[in-house]
Motif scaffolding. Structure first.
Motif, mmCIF file in Angstrom:
data_model
loop_
_atom_site.group_PDB
_atom_site.id
_atom_site.type_symbol
_atom_site.label_atom_id
_atom_site.label_comp_id
_atom_site.label_asym_id
_atom_site.label_seq_id
_atom_site.Cartn_x
_atom_site.Cartn_y
_atom_site.Cartn_z
ATOM 1 N N ILE A 17 39.750 26.786 7.850
ATOM 2 C CA ILE A 17 39.882 27.644 6.681
ATOM 3 C C ILE A 17 40.940 28.693 6.964
ATOM 4 O O ILE A 17 40.934 29.328 8.015
ATOM 5 C CB ILE A 17 38.522 28.292 6.343
ATOM 6 C CG1 ILE A 17 37.539 27.193 5.948
ATOM 7 C CG2 ILE A 17 38.656 29.329 5.244
ATOM 8 C CD1 ILE A 17 36.109 27.634 5.860
ATOM 9 N N THR A 50 46.833 26.917 1.614
ATOM 10 C CA THR A 50 45.625 27.630 1.998
ATOM 11 C C THR A 50 44.404 26.752 1.800
ATOM 12 O O THR A 50 44.244 26.133 0.746
ATOM 13 C CB THR A 50 45.469 28.913 1.158
ATOM 14 O OG1 THR A 50 46.642 29.710 1.331
ATOM 15 C CG2 THR A 50 44.256 29.713 1.599
ATOM 16 N N THR A 70 40.441 26.995 1.504
ATOM 17 C CA THR A 70 39.448 28.017 1.198
ATOM 18 C C THR A 70 38.048 27.515 1.511
ATOM 19 O O THR A 70 37.828 26.309 1.630
ATOM 20 C CB THR A 70 39.522 28.416 -0.286
ATOM 21 O OG1 THR A 70 39.258 27.256 -1.091
ATOM 22 C CG2 THR A 70 40.881 28.974 -0.648
ATOM 23 N N ALA A 119 39.799 23.846 -1.656
ATOM 24 C CA ALA A 119 38.579 24.032 -0.872
ATOM 25 C C ALA A 119 38.593 23.148 0.375
ATOM 26 O O ALA A 119 39.199 22.072 0.386
ATOM 27 C CB ALA A 119 37.351 23.709 -1.720
ATOM 28 N N SER A 145 46.601 25.491 -2.760
ATOM 29 C CA SER A 145 45.351 26.046 -2.254
ATOM 30 C C SER A 145 44.209 25.150 -2.721
ATOM 31 O O SER A 145 44.194 24.723 -3.878
ATOM 32 C CB SER A 145 45.150 27.471 -2.779
ATOM 33 O OG SER A 145 43.934 28.011 -2.298
#
Length: 174
Positions: A92, A118, A120, A32, A30
């Motif tokens: 996202i 993921t 984010t 950004a 995960s």
């Protein structure tokens, strides 16, 4: 001579018949929006790392699959049998990454298990302001705020309209 030829054919058939496997790891799991993900596919035949061939990496996001890139399996440089792709992932949310070893004369096409990662962050917004009426003190302002990038998420929060010297003219909840 015929014994050597027979042994070479037998060795070739043993390698060609060995099971080809591919495993995929993606790091980080995960991160950004705008971060680079490292995708590493390890390709083996009969338990031995391959030093030939290519691997294609695919990303499925919001039910849409796209090719991220095709990479040569490393032989002399890096780690033998590895194909590595460093890539940003757009959008996202959750992405499903799969690596596929592309068939060679000796080894079949095979795909890895999917790895979920993921991305984010916040979706950007676009705001508009419309004035109706025209006389001083007798007008209406309408503000519209729309989220960009996701049809499922509406922005929430407050909208403040300030006059020229920074006093709040009105404050409305979105």
């Amino acid at each position: 001579t015929s014994l050597c030829t027979a042994l070479m054919i037998l060795a070739f058939c043993a390698v060609a018949g060995a099971q080809t496997t591919i495993t995929l790891s993606v790091t980080p799991a995960s991160a950004a929006n705008g971060s680079v993900f490292t995708m590493t596919a390890k390709v083996k035949a009969g338990g031995t790392a391959l030093g030939v061939g290519t691997v294609t990496f695919r990303d499925t996001y919001n039910s849409i699959a796209q090719v991220l890139g095709t990479v040569q399996v490393q032989s002399a440089n890096g780690t033998k049998g590895n194909a590595v792709l460093n890539q940003q992932l757009g959008g996202i949310g959750t992405h499903s990454i799969v690596a596929t070893f592309n068939a060679t004369n000796s080894n079949p096409t095979i795909s890895s298990a999917a790895q979920s990662v993921t991305v984010t962050g916040s979706y950007p917004t676009v705001a508009s302001l419309v004035q109706t009426g025209g006389t001083t003190g007798n007008y209406s302002l309408t503000t519209t705020v729309v989220g960009v990038g996701s049809p499922n998420l509406s922005p929430t929060g407050n909208v403040s309209l300030l006059d020229k010297i920074g006093r709040a003219s009105c404050r409305e909840r979105v």
